[in-house]
Design a protein around this motif. Structure first.
Motif, mmCIF file in Angstrom:
data_model
loop_
_atom_site.group_PDB
_atom_site.id
_atom_site.type_symbol
_atom_site.label_atom_id
_atom_site.label_comp_id
_atom_site.label_asym_id
_atom_site.label_seq_id
_atom_site.Cartn_x
_atom_site.Cartn_y
_atom_site.Cartn_z
ATOM 1 N N MET A 41 0.825 -1.203 0.000
ATOM 2 C CA MET A 41 0.000 0.000 0.000
ATOM 3 C C MET A 41 0.862 1.256 0.000
ATOM 4 N N ILE A 42 0.298 2.303 -0.563
ATOM 5 C CA ILE A 42 0.903 3.624 -0.509
ATOM 6 C C ILE A 42 0.068 4.436 0.471
ATOM 7 N N LYS A 43 0.720 5.081 1.436
ATOM 8 C CA LYS A 43 0.010 5.915 2.400
ATOM 9 C C LYS A 43 -0.023 7.343 1.873
ATOM 10 N N VAL A 44 -1.239 7.885 1.744
ATOM 11 C CA VAL A 44 -1.423 9.242 1.240
ATOM 12 C C VAL A 44 -2.204 10.031 2.279
ATOM 13 N N ASP A 98 -7.491 18.903 3.749
ATOM 14 C CA ASP A 98 -8.760 19.180 4.414
ATOM 15 C C ASP A 98 -9.863 19.467 3.397
ATOM 16 N N GLY A 99 -10.968 18.763 3.525
ATOM 17 C CA GLY A 99 -12.120 18.952 2.658
ATOM 18 C C GLY A 99 -12.055 18.192 1.341
ATOM 19 N N GLU A 100 -10.997 17.451 1.137
ATOM 20 C CA GLU A 100 -10.844 16.671 -0.092
ATOM 21 C C GLU A 100 -11.778 15.467 -0.055
ATOM 22 N N THR A 101 -12.291 15.089 -1.214
ATOM 23 C CA THR A 101 -13.097 13.877 -1.302
ATOM 24 C C THR A 101 -12.184 12.713 -1.685
ATOM 25 N N LEU A 102 -12.672 11.520 -1.510
ATOM 26 C CA LEU A 102 -11.881 10.345 -1.862
ATOM 27 C C LEU A 102 -11.576 10.332 -3.354
ATOM 28 N N ASP A 103 -12.529 10.698 -4.164
ATOM 29 C CA ASP A 103 -12.305 10.754 -5.618
ATOM 30 C C ASP A 103 -11.160 11.702 -5.958
ATOM 31 N N GLN A 104 -11.134 12.865 -5.309
ATOM 32 C CA GLN A 104 -10.075 13.842 -5.557
ATOM 33 C C GLN A 104 -8.718 13.308 -5.121
ATOM 34 N N LEU A 105 -8.665 12.672 -3.956
ATOM 35 C CA LEU A 105 -7.411 12.116 -3.458
ATOM 36 C C LEU A 105 -6.885 11.032 -4.394
ATOM 37 N N GLN A 115 -11.138 0.016 -5.291
ATOM 38 C CA GLN A 115 -10.014 -0.692 -4.668
ATOM 39 C C GLN A 115 -9.605 -0.008 -3.365
ATOM 40 N N VAL A 116 -9.613 1.317 -3.365
ATOM 41 C CA VAL A 116 -9.252 2.074 -2.158
ATOM 42 C C VAL A 116 -10.296 1.858 -1.064
ATOM 43 N N MET A 117 -11.565 1.825 -1.440
ATOM 44 C CA MET A 117 -12.620 1.572 -0.451
ATOM 45 C C MET A 117 -12.465 0.192 0.176
ATOM 46 N N GLN A 118 -12.066 -0.801 -0.612
ATOM 47 C CA GLN A 118 -11.831 -2.139 -0.068
ATOM 48 C C GLN A 118 -10.633 -2.146 0.871
ATOM 49 N N ALA A 119 -9.612 -1.359 0.566
ATOM 50 C CA ALA A 119 -8.414 -1.299 1.400
ATOM 51 C C ALA A 119 -8.640 -0.499 2.684
ATOM 52 N N ASN A 120 -9.659 0.361 2.704
ATOM 53 C CA ASN A 120 -9.978 1.219 3.848
ATOM 54 C C ASN A 120 -11.451 1.037 4.199
ATOM 55 N N ALA A 125 -7.952 16.864 7.128
ATOM 56 C CA ALA A 125 -6.549 17.165 6.814
ATOM 57 C C ALA A 125 -5.654 16.175 7.544
ATOM 58 N N GLY A 126 -4.742 15.565 6.821
ATOM 59 C CA GLY A 126 -3.806 14.625 7.415
ATOM 60 C C GLY A 126 -4.331 13.211 7.563
ATOM 61 N N GLN A 127 -5.595 12.987 7.235
ATOM 62 C CA GLN A 127 -6.153 11.637 7.329
ATOM 63 C C GLN A 127 -5.408 10.728 6.349
ATOM 64 N N VAL A 128 -4.915 9.609 6.851
ATOM 65 C CA VAL A 128 -4.145 8.688 6.017
ATOM 66 C C VAL A 128 -5.089 7.730 5.294
ATOM 67 N N VAL A 129 -4.896 7.632 3.993
ATOM 68 C CA VAL A 129 -5.673 6.720 3.159
ATOM 69 C C VAL A 129 -4.686 5.767 2.503
ATOM 70 N N LEU A 130 -4.977 4.474 2.588
ATOM 71 C CA LEU A 130 -4.127 3.468 1.958
ATOM 72 C C LEU A 130 -4.602 3.223 0.534
ATOM 73 N N ILE A 131 -3.659 3.304 -0.405
ATOM 74 C CA ILE A 131 -3.962 3.063 -1.810
ATOM 75 C C ILE A 131 -3.134 1.872 -2.266
ATOM 76 N N PRO A 132 -3.763 0.858 -2.860
ATOM 77 C CA PRO A 132 -3.005 -0.288 -3.346
ATOM 78 C C PRO A 132 -1.891 0.172 -4.291
ATOM 79 N N ALA A 133 -0.694 -0.362 -4.104
ATOM 80 C CA ALA A 133 0.474 0.068 -4.877
ATOM 81 C C ALA A 133 0.283 -0.135 -6.374
ATOM 82 N N ASN A 134 -0.490 -1.106 -6.762
ATOM 83 C CA ASN A 134 -0.698 -1.361 -8.191
ATOM 84 C C ASN A 134 -1.966 -0.706 -8.725
ATOM 85 N N ALA A 135 -2.582 0.177 -7.964
ATOM 86 C CA ALA A 135 -3.856 0.776 -8.366
ATOM 87 C C ALA A 135 -3.740 1.599 -9.639
#
Length: 74
Positions: A6-9, A13-20, A34-39, A51-61
């Protein structure tokens, strides 16, 4: 999913998951799924990330195969 693949991103603040996901991978669907399944609890806080909330993104996403092109006219 294992966090080693996973990549930690950190969210802005105020960003949506789609934007991230777009900011990180330059892709939207199916990466968001895929991100929703990982989180699994990510949606519990609502549509906007803190702001600063960590979201895990699959490395091969960002390497998922693009959808096939459909040509309507020749």
């Amino acid at each position: 999913m294992a966090t080693a693949n996973m990549i930690k991103v950190e969210a802005v603040d105020g960003e949506t998951l789609d934007q991230l996901v777009w900011r990180t991978t330059s892709r939207a669907s199916p990466v968001v799924e895929q991100v929703m399944q990982a989180n699994p609890n990510l949606a519990d806080a609502g549509p906007f990330l803190r702001a600063g909330q960590v979201v895990l993104i699959p490395a091969n996403a960002n390497r998922t195969a693009p959808a096939p092109m459909i040509q309507l006219w020749s």
